[in-house]
Design a protein around this motif. Structure first.
Motif, mmCIF file in Angstrom:
data_model
loop_
_atom_site.group_PDB
_atom_site.id
_atom_site.type_symbol
_atom_site.label_atom_id
_atom_site.label_comp_id
_atom_site.label_asym_id
_atom_site.label_seq_id
_atom_site.Cartn_x
_atom_site.Cartn_y
_atom_site.Cartn_z
ATOM 1 N N GLN A 209 -8.192 -12.444 -7.209
ATOM 2 C CA GLN A 209 -7.004 -12.536 -7.270
ATOM 3 C C GLN A 209 -6.075 -10.937 -6.736
ATOM 4 O OE1 GLN A 209 -4.043 -14.162 -9.571
ATOM 5 N NE2 GLN A 209 -2.305 -13.593 -9.255
ATOM 6 N N TYR A 210 -7.469 -9.686 -8.420
ATOM 7 C CA TYR A 210 -7.162 -8.532 -7.628
ATOM 8 C C TYR A 210 -7.380 -7.777 -6.326
ATOM 9 C CZ TYR A 210 -7.146 -3.647 -8.994
ATOM 10 O OH TYR A 210 -7.771 -2.491 -10.203
ATOM 11 N N GLY A 211 -8.750 -8.096 -6.117
ATOM 12 C CA GLY A 211 -9.358 -7.688 -5.154
ATOM 13 C C GLY A 211 -8.355 -7.670 -4.178
ATOM 14 N N TRP A 212 -8.052 -8.596 -3.973
ATOM 15 C CA TRP A 212 -7.218 -9.581 -2.506
ATOM 16 C C TRP A 212 -5.870 -8.139 -2.172
ATOM 17 C CZ3 TRP A 212 -7.945 -10.989 1.833
ATOM 18 C CH2 TRP A 212 -8.798 -12.388 2.096
ATOM 19 N N GLY A 213 -5.464 -8.159 -3.838
ATOM 20 C CA GLY A 213 -4.729 -7.465 -4.503
ATOM 21 C C GLY A 213 -4.201 -6.356 -3.978
ATOM 22 N N CYS A 214 -5.437 -5.283 -3.532
ATOM 23 C CA CYS A 214 -5.508 -4.347 -3.488
ATOM 24 C C CYS A 214 -6.069 -4.378 -1.681
ATOM 25 C CB CYS A 214 -7.447 -4.166 -3.935
ATOM 26 S SG CYS A 214 -7.250 -3.639 -5.303
ATOM 27 N N ILE A 215 -6.870 -5.200 -1.016
ATOM 28 C CA ILE A 215 -6.801 -5.360 0.189
ATOM 29 C C ILE A 215 -5.029 -5.188 0.684
ATOM 30 C CG2 ILE A 215 -7.472 -6.876 2.048
ATOM 31 C CD1 ILE A 215 -9.770 -5.180 0.627
ATOM 32 N N GLN A 216 -4.514 -6.569 0.266
ATOM 33 C CA GLN A 216 -3.185 -6.574 1.149
ATOM 34 C C GLN A 216 -2.675 -5.362 1.181
ATOM 35 O OE1 GLN A 216 -1.416 -9.600 -1.946
ATOM 36 N NE2 GLN A 216 -2.397 -11.352 -0.016
ATOM 37 N N LEU A 217 -2.812 -4.388 -0.227
ATOM 38 C CA LEU A 217 -2.278 -2.935 -0.366
ATOM 39 C C LEU A 217 -2.719 -1.849 0.954
ATOM 40 C CD1 LEU A 217 -0.718 -1.542 -1.722
ATOM 41 C CD2 LEU A 217 -2.099 -0.164 -2.856
ATOM 42 N N LEU A 218 -3.900 -2.321 0.951
ATOM 43 C CA LEU A 218 -4.722 -0.841 1.708
ATOM 44 C C LEU A 218 -4.549 -1.638 3.174
ATOM 45 C CD1 LEU A 218 -7.985 -1.650 -0.258
ATOM 46 C CD2 LEU A 218 -6.656 0.671 0.259
ATOM 47 N N GLU A 219 -3.945 -3.032 3.061
ATOM 48 C CA GLU A 219 -3.376 -3.420 4.603
ATOM 49 C C GLU A 219 -2.177 -3.282 5.195
ATOM 50 O OE1 GLU A 219 -7.648 -6.332 5.760
ATOM 51 O OE2 GLU A 219 -5.766 -7.472 4.982
ATOM 52 N N SER A 220 -1.263 -2.506 4.122
ATOM 53 C CA SER A 220 -0.105 -2.953 4.860
ATOM 54 C C SER A 220 -0.331 -1.499 5.307
ATOM 55 C CB SER A 220 0.931 -2.613 2.887
ATOM 56 O OG SER A 220 0.265 -1.102 2.262
ATOM 57 N N PRO A 221 1.267 -1.034 5.889
ATOM 58 C CA PRO A 221 1.140 0.101 6.686
ATOM 59 C C PRO A 221 1.760 0.968 5.834
ATOM 60 C CG PRO A 221 2.616 -2.010 7.889
ATOM 61 C CD PRO A 221 1.956 -2.533 6.545
ATOM 62 N N GLN A 222 2.217 0.945 5.085
ATOM 63 C CA GLN A 222 2.496 2.360 4.151
ATOM 64 C C GLN A 222 0.849 3.092 3.793
ATOM 65 O OE1 GLN A 222 3.516 -0.676 3.222
ATOM 66 N NE2 GLN A 222 3.605 -1.023 1.039
ATOM 67 N N VAL A 223 -0.458 2.185 3.621
ATOM 68 C CA VAL A 223 -1.896 2.682 3.082
ATOM 69 C C VAL A 223 -2.683 2.574 3.915
ATOM 70 C CG1 VAL A 223 -3.407 2.450 1.636
ATOM 71 C CG2 VAL A 223 -0.923 2.087 1.239
ATOM 72 N N ALA A 224 -2.535 1.837 5.120
ATOM 73 C CA ALA A 224 -3.468 1.805 6.632
ATOM 74 C C ALA A 224 -3.017 3.028 7.426
ATOM 75 C CB ALA A 224 -3.335 0.792 7.305
ATOM 76 N N ARG A 225 -2.786 3.081 7.248
ATOM 77 C CA ARG A 225 -2.260 4.832 8.409
ATOM 78 C C ARG A 225 -2.566 5.963 7.474
ATOM 79 N NH1 ARG A 225 3.939 6.606 6.759
ATOM 80 N NH2 ARG A 225 3.778 8.703 8.419
#
Length: 242
Positions: A209-225
């Motif tokens: 759950q924690y890892g997926w939370g990190c992945i979702q953050l990394l894939e969000s537009p505000q971070v992925a850029r």
């Protein structure tokens, strides 16, 4: 990851069976030799000595020592025992646990369970609570070794862009750069592999759950850029593992 930079080192440490630790270390030695030459520092007669923690810090232009205290003899043995338990659980990790020279120390103050820093390479600090528990030692020694190997990858390639803002991890910890979010996800994926191997399934759900939370953050537009291509490649590989 076909055709990616990570193919040059066999993938992501602790996740890919084909990962080549000695190839990565040799590349890091070459990078450190270049840094030493540019700084006018004497290069050791044996270039592999640049993998000794003291030499690694000497050629890091922006090195910043983390305050620490020496381990006692019993605490030092506790580290070796934790490494042995990890090796027993995951024999394929043997080179990752033993081949990179690392200095272990006690956190000088505060309540952190463990710590390390890109800017003070190949040093792992352990907190009092961790040093007092075999289970915490096993988890946090692995945790910090994950960081150490990812720091080596970062010596070859940036994984986020200079000047990137900071973000808040799923745990609520704030002020983390995109590369630190990648590091947190990487640790979660490695711990999931370890706990699967030792049959401690109760740990796996929260880590995923924690890892997926990190992945979702990394894939969000505000971070992925703010991720470099290599940062995006590592993120994708961690996602596949989780």
């Amino acid at each position: 990851m076909s055709g990616s930079e990570l193919d040059l080192i066999g993938g992501v440490p602790f996740l890919d069976a084909r990962f080549a630790p000695r190839r990565l270390m040799a590349a890091v030695v070459a990078v450190r030799q270049s840094h030493a030459a540019r700084a006018g520092l004497p290069s050791p007669a044996d270039p592999s000595h640049l993998l000794i923690p003291e030499h690694a810090c000497a050629v890091r232009f922006d090195a910043s020592e983390v305050p620490s205290l020496p381990l006692s003899q019993d605490e030092d043995k506790g580290v070796s025992d934790a490494l042995g338990r990890l090796e027993e659980a995951m024999p394929m990790w043997t080179p990752l646990l033993w081949s990179l020279p690392v200095r272990y120390a006690r956190i000088a103050s505060g309540t952190s369970l463990s710590a390390s820093s890109f800017w003070w390479p190949q040093h792992i600090l352990l907190g009092a609570e961790t040093l007092a528990s075999e289970l915490e030692m096993r988890e946090h020694v692995l945790h910090e070794h994950c960081h150490q190997w990812l720091y080596l990858v970062e010596e070859l390639w940036d994984i986020d862009l200079p000047g990137a803002p900071t973000f808040t991890l799923p745990s609520g910890t704030s002020g983390r750069s995109p590369r630190e979010v990648i590091g947190a996800a990487h640790v979660a994926a490695a711990l999931v592999r370890m706990y699967n191997a030792v049959g401690e399934e109760q740990q796996i759900g929260p880590l995923k759950q924690y890892g997926w939370g990190c992945i979702q953050l990394l894939e969000s537009p505000q971070v992925a850029r703010y991720l470099t291509p290599v940062g995006a490649q590592i993120t994708q590989r961690i996602k596949e593992e989780l």
